[in-house]
Design an enzyme around this catalytic site. Structure first.
Site, PDB file in Angstrom:
ATOM      1  CG  HIS A 154      -5.674  -4.049   2.442  1.00 21.13           C
ATOM      2  ND1 HIS A 154      -5.106  -5.188   2.947  1.00 21.13           N
ATOM      3  CD2 HIS A 154      -4.906  -3.670   1.400  1.00 21.13           C
ATOM      4  CE1 HIS A 154      -4.030  -5.484   2.233  1.00 21.13           C
ATOM      5  NE2 HIS A 154      -3.898  -4.582   1.287  1.00 21.13           N
ATOM      6  CG  ASN A 181       1.158  -4.307   4.975  1.00 22.93           C
ATOM      7  OD1 ASN A 181       1.071  -3.175   4.498  1.00 22.93           O
ATOM      8  ND2 ASN A 181       0.904  -5.398   4.270  1.00 22.93           N
TER       9      ASN A 181
HETATM   10 FE   LIG Z   1       0.334  -2.203   2.732  1.00 20.42          FE
END
Ligand SMILES: [Fe+2]
Ligand SMILES: *[C@@H]1O[C@H](CO)[C@@H](O)[C@H](O)[C@H]1NC(C)=O
Ligand SMILES: *[C@@H]1O[C@H](CO)[C@@H](O)[C@H](O)[C@H]1NC(C)=O
Ligand SMILES: *[C@@H]1O[C@H](CO)[C@@H](O)[C@H](O)[C@H]1NC(C)=O
Ligand SMILES: *[C@@H]1O[C@H](CO)[C@@H](O)[C@H](O)[C@H]1NC(C)=O
Ligand SMILES: *[C@@H]1O[C@H](CO)[C@@H](O)[C@H](O)[C@H]1NC(C)=O
Ligand SMILES: *[C@@H]1O[C@H](CO)[C@@H](O)[C@H](O)[C@H]1NC(C)=O
Ligand SMILES: *[C@@H]1O[C@H](CO)[C@@H](O)[C@H](O)[C@H]1NC(C)=O
Length: 468
Positions: A332, A237
């Site tokens: 996450h 990301n």
């Molecule tokens: Fe990451």
């Protein structure tokens, strides 16, 4: 699956660790949650004037030199470097240690990009083809008095019993912890020959305006390893760099300019997902941040890709991605769930040996489990032991500016074999078509200490339970 755990350096800690284990055995459903307490360093990037970021001397000297596999089977290499002032030479001079005959490649793409008010240097990607297997090559980039010389060893010819040792690092960044992780990696006694990098490279985007000078400093920081051995790249990301607030609308712009991969060789339509063969391994790289649902390019590619893997040629089927499909930390949590729903049945059907991810800034290894029985109405929504399923490893513990993920879901779920909130790296050491040895090292220990380890038994050739 067994694990060898050493919770603190020195044997004086043993008794209390045994006591801690006993307590955990009572509280936990799953495997081991390590009570190891790591030293806390501030999560800040090393200053620009640190030794690891030094620019090589001389006008327009090539910097940020890095190499990666340049074709599907390992007979080509992509050499990349940046020149700061002008394009300079396109050419890579190279010779094998055996023949000493000088050759040149000018199969080079030169690119650059702007990001808000940052303008990159001249980024070169030169492909060198027709290399001999298992051979040491020297190579030179730059020209005149700013030539710089490096070397690499090509992988052995692809084949089912070829031993090969991979390193694993994720979410590295450029803090002091990152430097310790890289240093440990370089000292690893298994002498890993290529690195599987699980995404999130520089963390430039954690700085104002995504200060792209942090992409450059990261390139200089890791050069000491990646100029000499192939790093296989996965996009995370922190590679997206999408920032409409400052007019930056093109996802992955800095990453895709700087890191070239051989995606066309595996018939992929995007550098964000591709595959390579290396020794006895078939490595599939996926993108957690590109579409993967049914009918999308990545879905279609993977669907066609998995049946192509010939386990008689490459017994070890390894899948890499950034966001883990199984993760028992409160960071996450379940972000990988939508990809799991789409791809997990294929991983089980094709007997993937191991799925390795980063993203969560901690370490975890699962048992062989799957959660594919669920069909909305049958209520079978619990991961189940499955001998055809991969082991899932989360190794987002390179040590970056965002610090450590130390908040875990409790109790430890059944599927989780070992988890620990420490920075570190691992190796995956393929011995032959049936056996691979896996070991994780935490930065707080000496490099000889394997904080977690396991024998992997190949799912295609030797589908017995893994053990130590
Ligand atoms: Fe990451
Ligand atoms: C970009 O803009 C920022 C904020 O205005 C400033 O601090 C920085 O020096 C600028 N960088 C360049 C290369 O102009
Ligand atoms: C990074 O690690 C290397 C190797 O251990 C060391 O030489 C260097 O001084 C370290 N740099 C910083 C800024 O920690
Ligand atoms: C490559 O992909 C295209 C489009 O999906 C497909 O038509 C073609 O058969 C593929 N080629 C190979 C060699 O797999
Ligand atoms: C699979 O690989 C083996 C060993 O290289 C080879 O003999 C066999 O023909 C391959 N099978 C297919 C279907 O390509
Ligand atoms: C889901 O599983 C249940 C129990 O096995 C079965 O009765 C049902 O038909 C399945 N539904 C679908 C849509 O497959
Ligand atoms: C850990 O995460 C849970 C779930 O997000 C949260 O409720 C809890 O407050 C967190 N604990 C700490 C110590 O941050
Ligand atoms: C494969 O490697 C394992 C571990 O080193 C060893 O025990 C086994 O005998 C090897 N198998 C063959 C066929 O050599």
């Amino acid at each position: 699956m067994g694990s060898r755990s050493s919770f603190a350096p020195g044997s004086s800690a043993l008794a209390c660790c045994l006591a801690a284990l006993a307590i955990f055995a009572v509280l936990c459903d799953g495997g081991t949650t390590s009570p190891f307490v790591r030293t806390i360093w501030p999560s800040v990037d090393m200053p620009f004037d640190s030794d690891v970021f030094a620019t090589p001397p001389g006008y327009n000297a090539p910097q940020q030199v890095h190499i990666t596999q340049g074709d599907h089977v390992g007979k080509a290499v992509i050499v990349s470097w940046v020149t700061p002032d002008e394009p300079g030479s396109n050419r890579v001079r190279y010779w094998s240690e055996k023949s000493q005959k000088k050759r040149y490649s000018e199969d080079t793409v030169v690119t650059s990009y702007k990001y808000y008010n940052y303008t990159s240097g001249y980024i070169h990607h030169c492909t060198i083809k027709d290399l001999e297997p298992d051979t040491k090559y020297h190579y030179v980039v730059g020209s005149g008095h700013v030539e710089r010389q490096f070397w690499f060893v090509t992988p052995p010819e692809v084949g089912p019993d070829v031993p090969y040792t991979f390193g694993l690092i994720g979410d590295l960044g450029q803090t002091h912890d990152s430097n310790v992780t890289l240093t440990h990696y370089e000292q690893n006694p298994y002498k890993p020959k290529a690195l599987l990098f699980l995404g999130d490279l520089s963390y430039a985007d954690d700085h104002p305006l995504h200060n792209n000078m942090r992409w450059d400093s990261w390139g200089r920081f890791v050069e000491r390893s990646v100029a000499y051995q192939h790093w296989i790249w996965v996009a995370g990301n922190h590679e997206i760099d999408y920032c409409p607030e400052i007019g930056e609308y093109t996802p992955f712009k800095p990453y895709l300019h700087r890191y070239e991969v051989p995606y066309k060789e595996s018939n992929s339509s995007s550098p964000l997902w591709y595959s390579v063969k290396r020794a006895s391994a078939y490595i599939i790289v996926l993108s957690s941040y590109s579409a993967y649902a049914i009918y999308t390019p990545q879905y279609q590619w993977l669907k066609e890709e998995l049946p192509k893997v010939n386990r008689s040629e490459t017994p070890w089927l390894i899948v890499l991605m950034h966001s883990p499909l199984y993760n028992s930390y409160n960071y996450h949590y379940m972000e990988g769930e939508s990809m799991r729903v789409v791809f997990e049945p294929w991983f089980v059907e094709h007997k993937v040996d191991v799925v390795i991810a980063g993203h969560v800034h901690a370490y975890e290894r699962t048992k062989r489990i799957s959660n594919i029985a669920y069909n909305i109405t049958n209520g079978l929504a619990t991961p189940d032991s499955n001998p055809n399923a991969p082991v899932y490893i989360t190794i987002g513990d390179g040590g970056n500016i965002e610090g450590l993920a130390n908040n875990m879901t409790e109790p430890q779920p059944d599927y989780s074999a070992y988890r620990e909130a420490s920075f570190g790296h691992a190796i995956f050491d393929i011995k032959n078509r049936t056996h691979a040895y896996y070991a994780w090292n935490r930065n707080d220990d000496g490099i000889a200490v394997e904080a977690d380890s396991a024998w992997f038994h190949n799912r295609y050739w030797y589908s017995v339970e893994d053990s130590s």
